[in-house]
Design a protein around this motif. Structure first.
Motif, PDB file in Angstrom:
ATOM      1  N   TRP A  46       0.845  -1.196   0.000  1.00 37.32           N
ATOM      2  CA  TRP A  46       0.000   0.000   0.000  1.00 37.32           C
ATOM      3  C   TRP A  46       0.875   1.239   0.000  1.00 37.32           C
ATOM      4  CZ3 TRP A  46      -4.975  -0.574  -0.962  1.00 37.32           C
ATOM      5  CH2 TRP A  46      -5.600  -1.773  -0.638  1.00 37.32           C
ATOM      6  N   SER A  47       0.520   2.196  -0.839  1.00 32.53           N
ATOM      7  CA  SER A  47       1.245   3.462  -0.876  1.00 32.53           C
ATOM      8  C   SER A  47       0.357   4.519  -1.514  1.00 32.53           C
ATOM      9  CB  SER A  47       2.523   3.314  -1.692  1.00 32.53           C
ATOM     10  OG  SER A  47       3.208   4.548  -1.737  1.00 32.53           O
ATOM     11  N   PRO A  48       0.085   5.558  -0.804  1.00 32.91           N
ATOM     12  CA  PRO A  48       0.485   5.849   0.569  1.00 32.91           C
ATOM     13  C   PRO A  48      -0.440   5.196   1.586  1.00 32.91           C
ATOM     14  CG  PRO A  48      -0.721   7.709  -0.308  1.00 32.91           C
ATOM     15  CD  PRO A  48      -0.617   6.683  -1.423  1.00 32.91           C
ATOM     16  N   VAL A  49      -0.032   5.316   2.836  1.00 26.83           N
ATOM     17  CA  VAL A  49      -0.836   4.887   3.976  1.00 26.83           C
ATOM     18  C   VAL A  49      -1.122   6.148   4.775  1.00 26.83           C
ATOM     19  CG1 VAL A  49      -0.898   3.465   6.046  1.00 26.83           C
ATOM     20  CG2 VAL A  49       0.257   2.620   4.006  1.00 26.83           C
ATOM     21  N   ARG A  50      -2.387   6.370   5.093  1.00 25.74           N
ATOM     22  CA  ARG A  50      -2.781   7.620   5.756  1.00 25.74           C
ATOM     23  C   ARG A  50      -3.488   7.300   7.071  1.00 25.74           C
ATOM     24  NH1 ARG A  50      -6.567  11.895   2.456  1.00 25.74           N
ATOM     25  NH2 ARG A  50      -7.970  10.118   2.380  1.00 25.74           N
ATOM     26  N   SER A  51      -2.981   7.837   8.179  1.00 25.27           N
ATOM     27  CA  SER A  51      -3.597   7.688   9.501  1.00 25.27           C
ATOM     28  C   SER A  51      -4.309   8.980   9.862  1.00 25.27           C
ATOM     29  CB  SER A  51      -2.535   7.384  10.564  1.00 25.27           C
ATOM     30  OG  SER A  51      -2.003   6.107  10.359  1.00 25.27           O
ATOM     31  N   LEU A  52      -5.549   8.847  10.280  1.00 23.89           N
ATOM     32  CA  LEU A  52      -6.387  10.010  10.558  1.00 23.89           C
ATOM     33  C   LEU A  52      -7.070   9.871  11.913  1.00 23.89           C
ATOM     34  CD1 LEU A  52      -8.100   9.738   7.098  1.00 23.89           C
ATOM     35  CD2 LEU A  52      -6.455  11.505   7.718  1.00 23.89           C
ATOM     36  N   PRO A  53      -7.276  10.992  12.598  1.00 21.87           N
ATOM     37  CA  PRO A  53      -8.040  10.925  13.848  1.00 21.87           C
ATOM     38  C   PRO A  53      -9.531  10.799  13.526  1.00 21.87           C
ATOM     39  CG  PRO A  53      -7.426  13.189  13.384  1.00 21.87           C
ATOM     40  CD  PRO A  53      -6.774  12.335  12.329  1.00 21.87           C
ATOM     41  N   PRO A  54     -10.327  10.290  14.478  1.00 19.12           N
ATOM     42  CA  PRO A  54     -11.772  10.187  14.246  1.00 19.12           C
ATOM     43  C   PRO A  54     -12.363  11.552  13.884  1.00 19.12           C
ATOM     44  CG  PRO A  54     -11.161   9.014  16.232  1.00 19.12           C
ATOM     45  CD  PRO A  54      -9.949   9.777  15.777  1.00 19.12           C
ATOM     46  N   GLY A  55     -13.229  11.557  12.884  1.00 16.64           N
ATOM     47  CA  GLY A  55     -13.904  12.788  12.487  1.00 16.64           C
ATOM     48  C   GLY A  55     -13.085  13.742  11.646  1.00 16.64           C
ATOM     49  N   ALA A  56     -11.901  13.321  11.200  1.00 17.46           N
ATOM     50  CA  ALA A  56     -11.050  14.201  10.391  1.00 17.46           C
ATOM     51  C   ALA A  56     -11.757  14.561   9.084  1.00 17.46           C
ATOM     52  CB  ALA A  56      -9.728  13.517  10.079  1.00 17.46           C
ATOM     53  N   ILE A  57     -11.566  15.785   8.651  1.00 16.12           N
ATOM     54  CA  ILE A  57     -12.112  16.227   7.375  1.00 16.12           C
ATOM     55  C   ILE A  57     -11.080  15.881   6.304  1.00 16.12           C
ATOM     56  CG2 ILE A  57     -12.821  18.221   6.017  1.00 16.12           C
ATOM     57  CD1 ILE A  57     -13.712  19.490   8.713  1.00 16.12           C
ATOM     58  N   ILE A  58     -11.493  15.093   5.324  1.00 24.37           N
ATOM     59  CA  ILE A  58     -10.574  14.645   4.273  1.00 24.37           C
ATOM     60  C   ILE A  58     -11.215  14.847   2.911  1.00 24.37           C
ATOM     61  CG2 ILE A  58      -9.410  12.959   5.737  1.00 24.37           C
ATOM     62  CD1 ILE A  58     -11.139  10.788   4.434  1.00 24.37           C
ATOM     63  N   THR A  59     -10.365  14.834   1.887  1.00 25.76           N
ATOM     64  CA  THR A  59     -10.879  14.888   0.520  1.00 25.76           C
ATOM     65  C   THR A  59     -11.481  13.527   0.177  1.00 25.76           C
ATOM     66  OG1 THR A  59      -8.741  14.225  -0.365  1.00 25.76           O
ATOM     67  CG2 THR A  59      -9.169  16.595  -0.196  1.00 25.76           C
ATOM     68  N   LEU A  60     -12.393  13.505  -0.765  1.00 25.27           N
ATOM     69  CA  LEU A  60     -13.103  12.275  -1.084  1.00 25.27           C
ATOM     70  C   LEU A  60     -12.660  11.619  -2.387  1.00 25.27           C
ATOM     71  CD1 LEU A  60     -16.706  13.285   0.011  1.00 25.27           C
ATOM     72  CD2 LEU A  60     -15.040  11.919   1.251  1.00 25.27           C
ATOM     73  N   GLU A  61     -11.600  12.133  -3.015  1.00 26.72           N
ATOM     74  CA  GLU A  61     -11.167  11.491  -4.254  1.00 26.72           C
ATOM     75  C   GLU A  61     -10.597  10.113  -3.940  1.00 26.72           C
ATOM     76  OE1 GLU A  61      -7.234  13.009  -2.884  1.00 26.72           O
ATOM     77  OE2 GLU A  61      -9.228  13.845  -2.837  1.00 26.72           O
ATOM     78  N   TYR A  62     -10.849   9.182  -4.845  1.00 31.32           N
ATOM     79  CA  TYR A  62     -10.343   7.820  -4.684  1.00 31.32           C
ATOM     80  C   TYR A  62      -8.955   7.747  -5.294  1.00 31.32           C
ATOM     81  CZ  TYR A  62     -10.217   2.774  -4.498  1.00 31.32           C
ATOM     82  OH  TYR A  62      -9.881   1.472  -4.195  1.00 31.32           O
ATOM     83  N   ARG A  63      -8.016   7.256  -4.531  1.00 25.20           N
ATOM     84  CA  ARG A  63      -6.642   7.116  -5.008  1.00 25.20           C
ATOM     85  C   ARG A  63      -6.263   5.640  -4.953  1.00 25.20           C
ATOM     86  NH1 ARG A  63      -1.438  10.517  -2.916  1.00 25.20           N
ATOM     87  NH2 ARG A  63       0.067   9.487  -4.280  1.00 25.20           N
ATOM     88  N   VAL A  64      -6.031   5.044  -6.107  1.00 23.62           N
ATOM     89  CA  VAL A  64      -5.671   3.626  -6.191  1.00 23.62           C
ATOM     90  C   VAL A  64      -4.396   3.389  -5.393  1.00 23.62           C
ATOM     91  CG1 VAL A  64      -4.955   1.775  -7.757  1.00 23.62           C
ATOM     92  CG2 VAL A  64      -6.774   3.347  -8.435  1.00 23.62           C
ATOM     93  N   GLY A  65      -4.401   2.358  -4.573  1.00 24.11           N
ATOM     94  CA  GLY A  65      -3.224   1.989  -3.803  1.00 24.11           C
ATOM     95  C   GLY A  65      -3.097   2.646  -2.446  1.00 24.11           C
ATOM     96  N   ARG A  66      -4.018   3.576  -2.116  1.00 23.71           N
ATOM     97  CA  ARG A  66      -3.943   4.247  -0.812  1.00 23.71           C
ATOM     98  C   ARG A  66      -4.797   3.484   0.195  1.00 23.71           C
ATOM     99  NH1 ARG A  66      -5.456  10.415  -0.521  1.00 23.71           N
ATOM    100  NH2 ARG A  66      -7.466   9.624  -1.174  1.00 23.71           N
TER     101      ARG A  66
END
Length: 71
Positions: free
Chosen positions: A35-55
């Protein structure tokens, strides 16, 4: 060094297998499995919704993966 671009494929791996793991261990394991990249987020984080293959995304609370999803 910059990451090697992905071929557009995702690892043959289930996100469900990361739930409950310690966050650092889960991140290392995900990278080892491709997997690349790997993203760790806190609960309720505001993130973008684009789909990125391999993330792979982790929602981390109290140092453990609470939720995991692709993209």
């Amino acid at each position: 060094m910059a990451p090697i671009p992905s071929s557009g494929k995702e690892p043959d791996d289930s996100p469900d297998g990361y739930v409950g793991l310690e966050a650092g261990r889960a991140e290392r394991l995900a990278r080892e499995r491709g997997w690349s990249p790997v993203r760790s987020l806190p609960p309720g984080a505001i993130i973008t919704l684009e789909y990125r293959v391999g993330r792979l995304n982790f929602e981390v609370a109290d140092g453990r993966v609470r939720r995991c999803w692709k993209g």
